[in-house]
Design a protein around this motif. Sequence first.
Motif, PDB file in Angstrom:
ATOM      1  N   ALA A  17     -51.332 -10.522   8.149  1.00 40.58           N
ATOM      2  CA  ALA A  17     -50.665 -11.774   7.791  1.00 40.58           C
ATOM      3  C   ALA A  17     -49.509 -11.498   6.832  1.00 40.58           C
ATOM      4  O   ALA A  17     -48.395 -11.989   7.013  1.00 40.58           O
ATOM      5  CB  ALA A  17     -51.674 -12.740   7.165  1.00 40.58           C
ATOM      6  N   VAL A  18     -49.772 -10.674   5.817  1.00 41.54           N
ATOM      7  CA  VAL A  18     -48.739 -10.364   4.825  1.00 41.54           C
ATOM      8  C   VAL A  18     -47.584  -9.624   5.490  1.00 41.54           C
ATOM      9  O   VAL A  18     -46.410  -9.913   5.232  1.00 41.54           O
ATOM     10  CB  VAL A  18     -49.343  -9.534   3.666  1.00 41.54           C
ATOM     11  CG1 VAL A  18     -48.259  -8.986   2.760  1.00 41.54           C
ATOM     12  CG2 VAL A  18     -50.318 -10.392   2.881  1.00 41.54           C
ATOM     13  N   THR A  19     -47.922  -8.687   6.378  1.00 40.52           N
ATOM     14  CA  THR A  19     -46.882  -7.928   7.067  1.00 40.52           C
ATOM     15  C   THR A  19     -45.968  -8.868   7.857  1.00 40.52           C
ATOM     16  O   THR A  19     -44.742  -8.765   7.776  1.00 40.52           O
ATOM     17  CB  THR A  19     -47.525  -6.902   8.026  1.00 40.52           C
ATOM     18  OG1 THR A  19     -48.439  -6.112   7.270  1.00 40.52           O
ATOM     19  CG2 THR A  19     -46.486  -6.003   8.662  1.00 40.52           C
ATOM     20  N   LEU A  22     -43.771 -10.768   5.425  1.00 34.24           N
ATOM     21  CA  LEU A  22     -42.733  -9.924   4.837  1.00 34.24           C
ATOM     22  C   LEU A  22     -41.655  -9.571   5.863  1.00 34.24           C
ATOM     23  O   LEU A  22     -40.498  -9.397   5.516  1.00 34.24           O
ATOM     24  CB  LEU A  22     -43.340  -8.644   4.248  1.00 34.24           C
ATOM     25  CG  LEU A  22     -44.205  -8.855   3.002  1.00 34.24           C
ATOM     26  CD1 LEU A  22     -44.816  -7.546   2.524  1.00 34.24           C
ATOM     27  CD2 LEU A  22     -43.412  -9.516   1.883  1.00 34.24           C
ATOM     28  N   MET A  23     -42.038  -9.466   7.125  1.00 36.13           N
ATOM     29  CA  MET A  23     -41.069  -9.174   8.181  1.00 36.13           C
ATOM     30  C   MET A  23     -40.340 -10.436   8.632  1.00 36.13           C
ATOM     31  O   MET A  23     -39.541 -10.401   9.553  1.00 36.13           O
ATOM     32  CB  MET A  23     -41.777  -8.542   9.392  1.00 36.13           C
ATOM     33  CG  MET A  23     -42.242  -7.116   9.155  1.00 36.13           C
ATOM     34  SD  MET A  23     -43.361  -6.581  10.483  1.00 36.13           S
ATOM     35  CE  MET A  23     -42.169  -6.394  11.818  1.00 36.13           C
ATOM     36  N   GLN A  24     -40.674 -11.542   7.988  1.00 39.31           N
ATOM     37  CA  GLN A  24     -40.076 -12.854   8.279  1.00 39.31           C
ATOM     38  C   GLN A  24     -40.349 -13.300   9.713  1.00 39.31           C
ATOM     39  O   GLN A  24     -39.538 -13.992  10.312  1.00 39.31           O
ATOM     40  CB  GLN A  24     -38.577 -12.830   7.989  1.00 39.31           C
ATOM     41  CG  GLN A  24     -38.336 -12.455   6.541  1.00 39.31           C
ATOM     42  CD  GLN A  24     -36.907 -12.692   6.089  1.00 39.31           C
ATOM     43  OE1 GLN A  24     -35.986 -12.606   6.895  1.00 39.31           O
ATOM     44  NE2 GLN A  24     -36.727 -12.989   4.826  1.00 39.31           N
ATOM     45  N   LYS A  25     -41.489 -12.892  10.214  1.00 36.82           N
ATOM     46  CA  LYS A  25     -41.898 -13.358  11.542  1.00 36.82           C
ATOM     47  C   LYS A  25     -42.831 -14.553  11.421  1.00 36.82           C
ATOM     48  O   LYS A  25     -43.175 -15.184  12.409  1.00 36.82           O
ATOM     49  CB  LYS A  25     -42.608 -12.232  12.301  1.00 36.82           C
ATOM     50  CG  LYS A  25     -41.643 -11.130  12.703  1.00 36.82           C
ATOM     51  CD  LYS A  25     -42.303 -10.102  13.579  1.00 36.82           C
ATOM     52  CE  LYS A  25     -41.350  -8.969  13.864  1.00 36.82           C
ATOM     53  NZ  LYS A  25     -40.823  -8.928  15.183  1.00 36.82           N
ATOM     54  N   ALA A  26     -43.285 -14.825  10.224  1.00 35.69           N
ATOM     55  CA  ALA A  26     -44.197 -15.941  10.005  1.00 35.69           C
ATOM     56  C   ALA A  26     -43.984 -16.491   8.607  1.00 35.69           C
ATOM     57  O   ALA A  26     -43.456 -15.797   7.732  1.00 35.69           O
ATOM     58  CB  ALA A  26     -45.642 -15.475  10.162  1.00 35.69           C
ATOM     59  N   SER A  27     -44.359 -17.748   8.396  1.00 33.96           N
ATOM     60  CA  SER A  27     -44.338 -18.287   7.039  1.00 33.96           C
ATOM     61  C   SER A  27     -45.735 -18.692   6.623  1.00 33.96           C
ATOM     62  O   SER A  27     -46.586 -18.989   7.467  1.00 33.96           O
ATOM     63  CB  SER A  27     -43.429 -19.516   6.916  1.00 33.96           C
ATOM     64  OG  SER A  27     -42.787 -19.789   8.097  1.00 33.96           O
ATOM     65  N   HIS A  53     -43.019 -17.795  13.653  1.00 33.44           N
ATOM     66  CA  HIS A  53     -41.746 -18.489  13.881  1.00 33.44           C
ATOM     67  C   HIS A  53     -41.394 -18.630  15.346  1.00 33.44           C
ATOM     68  O   HIS A  53     -40.736 -19.569  15.741  1.00 33.44           O
ATOM     69  CB  HIS A  53     -40.612 -17.745  13.169  1.00 33.44           C
ATOM     70  CG  HIS A  53     -40.745 -17.815  11.688  1.00 33.44           C
ATOM     71  ND1 HIS A  53     -40.235 -16.879  10.833  1.00 33.44           N
ATOM     72  CD2 HIS A  53     -41.390 -18.720  10.882  1.00 33.44           C
ATOM     73  CE1 HIS A  53     -40.521 -17.195   9.581  1.00 33.44           C
ATOM     74  NE2 HIS A  53     -41.235 -18.302   9.588  1.00 33.44           N
ATOM     75  N   GLN A  54     -41.827 -17.637  16.122  1.00 36.57           N
ATOM     76  CA  GLN A  54     -41.462 -17.684  17.532  1.00 36.57           C
ATOM     77  C   GLN A  54     -42.672 -18.100  18.365  1.00 36.57           C
ATOM     78  O   GLN A  54     -43.752 -17.538  18.205  1.00 36.57           O
ATOM     79  CB  GLN A  54     -40.964 -16.316  17.982  1.00 36.57           C
ATOM     80  CG  GLN A  54     -40.118 -16.404  19.217  1.00 36.57           C
ATOM     81  CD  GLN A  54     -39.376 -15.108  19.492  1.00 36.57           C
ATOM     82  OE1 GLN A  54     -39.603 -14.093  18.833  1.00 36.57           O
ATOM     83  NE2 GLN A  54     -38.497 -15.136  20.467  1.00 36.57           N
ATOM     84  N   TYR A  55     -42.461 -19.064  19.231  1.00 30.25           N
ATOM     85  CA  TYR A  55     -43.568 -19.578  20.034  1.00 30.25           C
ATOM     86  C   TYR A  55     -44.181 -18.471  20.890  1.00 30.25           C
ATOM     87  O   TYR A  55     -43.473 -17.727  21.551  1.00 30.25           O
ATOM     88  CB  TYR A  55     -43.073 -20.715  20.941  1.00 30.25           C
ATOM     89  CG  TYR A  55     -44.177 -21.296  21.794  1.00 30.25           C
ATOM     90  CD1 TYR A  55     -45.135 -22.125  21.226  1.00 30.25           C
ATOM     91  CD2 TYR A  55     -44.279 -20.982  23.135  1.00 30.25           C
ATOM     92  CE1 TYR A  55     -46.160 -22.645  21.987  1.00 30.25           C
ATOM     93  CE2 TYR A  55     -45.309 -21.501  23.912  1.00 30.25           C
ATOM     94  CZ  TYR A  55     -46.243 -22.328  23.324  1.00 30.25           C
ATOM     95  OH  TYR A  55     -47.261 -22.836  24.074  1.00 30.25           O
TER      96      TYR A  55
END
Length: 161
Positions: A17-19, A22-27, A53-55
């Motif tokens: 989750a943190v990764t 940090l990779m800005q793939k999720a908030s 972020h991406q469906y």
Amino acid sequence: MLNQTYEPLHICDVKRAVTLVLMQKASVVLTADHLYLHSVSQAFPVPSVIRIHQYIHVQHWEAVLNKTNIFRRDNYTCQYCGAHGVPLTIDHVIPKVRGGGDTWGNLVTACVDCNNRKGNHLPEEVGFKLRNQPRKPHKIHTMQRFTAAPIEEWRPYLFLD
Ligand SMILES: [Zn+2]
């Protein structure tokens, strides 16, 4: 982990989750109470619910019909007497000899005693009552079961509230 549309996707560990965050793939949608990850100089709140972020297109999920999955669905509990932590068997609610099939709706977890007492009878013929109507598990139910007690804050996201 929630999809972009907020539907629950699956459960991952904190590191993943943190990764993703940090990779800005999720908030982070929700942080865990009082839990922090510490680096040398900083403390980050531990994410409890994240949203990607991406469906992600989810393939149709089908539970495999087998003994383990029936035990799991029934929470390793005899569906007739409620015994837990005893040797378990699979019982055909409508016995095979009477036309009952190998289906999610006809297979339940039963302790050895209940299975023996029931034999080739229908439950009502021996005064048994099913504790739950057996049905095919859905992904959301599996996640609900997995998270049932310990993680209160996940409830709204799993449609438990
Ligand atoms: Zn029993």
